[in-house]
Design a protein around this motif. Structure first.
Motif, PDB file in Angstrom:
ATOM      1  N   GLY A 210       0.816  -1.203   0.000  1.00 22.39           N
ATOM      2  CA  GLY A 210       0.000   0.000   0.000  1.00 22.39           C
ATOM      3  C   GLY A 210       0.848   1.251   0.000  1.00 22.39           C
ATOM      4  N   PHE A 211       0.217   2.356   0.372  1.00 19.79           N
ATOM      5  CA  PHE A 211       0.961   3.608   0.441  1.00 19.79           C
ATOM      6  C   PHE A 211       0.414   4.487   1.557  1.00 19.79           C
ATOM      7  N   THR A 212       1.254   5.460   1.949  1.00 24.21           N
ATOM      8  CA  THR A 212       0.896   6.439   2.968  1.00 24.21           C
ATOM      9  C   THR A 212       1.192   7.823   2.422  1.00 24.21           C
ATOM     10  N   LEU A 213       0.242   8.714   2.547  1.00 25.65           N
ATOM     11  CA  LEU A 213       0.427  10.111   2.168  1.00 25.65           C
ATOM     12  C   LEU A 213       0.395  10.927   3.451  1.00 25.65           C
ATOM     13  N   GLN A 214       1.469  11.705   3.700  1.00 24.72           N
ATOM     14  CA  GLN A 214       1.545  12.497   4.923  1.00 24.72           C
ATOM     15  C   GLN A 214       1.733  13.967   4.569  1.00 24.72           C
ATOM     16  N   VAL A 215       0.910  14.820   5.176  1.00 30.06           N
ATOM     17  CA  VAL A 215       1.016  16.267   5.026  1.00 30.06           C
ATOM     18  C   VAL A 215       1.434  16.821   6.376  1.00 30.06           C
ATOM     19  N   ARG A 216       2.427  17.726   6.368  1.00 30.62           N
ATOM     20  CA  ARG A 216       2.907  18.315   7.620  1.00 30.62           C
ATOM     21  C   ARG A 216       2.615  19.808   7.629  1.00 30.62           C
ATOM     22  N   PRO A 217       1.448  20.208   8.152  1.00 32.12           N
ATOM     23  CA  PRO A 217       1.102  21.632   8.173  1.00 32.12           C
ATOM     24  C   PRO A 217       1.993  22.455   9.105  1.00 32.12           C
ATOM     25  N   VAL A 218       2.499  21.822  10.143  1.00 26.91           N
ATOM     26  CA  VAL A 218       3.488  22.447  11.038  1.00 26.91           C
ATOM     27  C   VAL A 218       4.604  21.437  11.261  1.00 26.91           C
ATOM     28  N   LYS A 219       5.727  21.914  11.817  1.00 27.96           N
ATOM     29  CA  LYS A 219       6.941  21.092  11.897  1.00 27.96           C
ATOM     30  C   LYS A 219       6.756  19.760  12.637  1.00 27.96           C
ATOM     31  N   TYR A 220       6.002  19.737  13.711  1.00 34.70           N
ATOM     32  CA  TYR A 220       5.905  18.538  14.549  1.00 34.70           C
ATOM     33  C   TYR A 220       4.552  17.838  14.480  1.00 34.70           C
ATOM     34  N   LEU A 221       3.773  18.109  13.451  1.00 38.92           N
ATOM     35  CA  LEU A 221       2.457  17.504  13.314  1.00 38.92           C
ATOM     36  C   LEU A 221       2.281  17.003  11.888  1.00 38.92           C
ATOM     37  N   GLY A 222       1.861  15.767  11.749  1.00 32.65           N
ATOM     38  CA  GLY A 222       1.593  15.196  10.434  1.00 32.65           C
ATOM     39  C   GLY A 222       0.171  14.667  10.365  1.00 32.65           C
ATOM     40  N   ILE A 223      -0.472  14.870   9.228  1.00 34.43           N
ATOM     41  CA  ILE A 223      -1.799  14.305   8.971  1.00 34.43           C
ATOM     42  C   ILE A 223      -1.612  13.267   7.876  1.00 34.43           C
ATOM     43  N   GLU A 224      -2.058  12.039   8.139  1.00 38.28           N
ATOM     44  CA  GLU A 224      -1.792  10.920   7.232  1.00 38.28           C
ATOM     45  C   GLU A 224      -3.066  10.333   6.643  1.00 38.28           C
TER      46      GLU A 224
END
Length: 84
Positions: free
Chosen positions: A33-47
Motif C-alpha cells: 500500500g501507500f501512505t500520504l503524509q502532510v505536515r502543516p506544522v513542523k511537529y504535526l503530520g496528517i496521514e
C-alpha cells in the motif's frame, strides 16, 4: 511479505473446532500500500493510509476445502505527532 500468527476468538477465548483443535495458525502473507503524509506544522503530520493485506490459509485439512484466504482492504486517516 511475512509470517503471521492469528487466533480465532469468541468472547476473548480461542475457538475450539469440532475436531478438538484450536483455531490458531501461522500463515504466510503480505501487506502492500501507500501512505500520504502532510505536515502543516513542523511537529504535526496528517496521514492518509491505504493498504491491502493478504494472508494465505494453508490448513485445508483442519478448516475444510472451502476455507478462504483472508483479504483485507484498509483505509485510514490519522494524526501523527513527530518528536524531534
Amino acid at each position: 511479505m511475512g509470517i503471521y500468527y492469528w487466533r480465532g476468538l469468541y468472547d476473548s477465548e480461542v475457538i475450539e473446532l469440532p475436531n478438538g483443535e484450536k483455531a490458531e495458525e501461522w500463515d504466510i502473507g503480505f501487506v502492500g500500500g501507500f501512505t500520504l503524509q502532510v505536515r502543516p506544522v513542523k511537529y504535526l503530520g496528517i496521514e492518509y493510509v491505504m493498504r491491502y493485506n493478504y494472508m494465505a490459509s494453508a490448513e485445508i485439512y483442519k478448516y475444510g476445502f472451502y476455507d478462504k484466504d483472508d483479504k483485507i482492504w484498509e483505509n485510514g486517516v490519522g494524526v501523527k505527532f513527530i518528536i524531534p
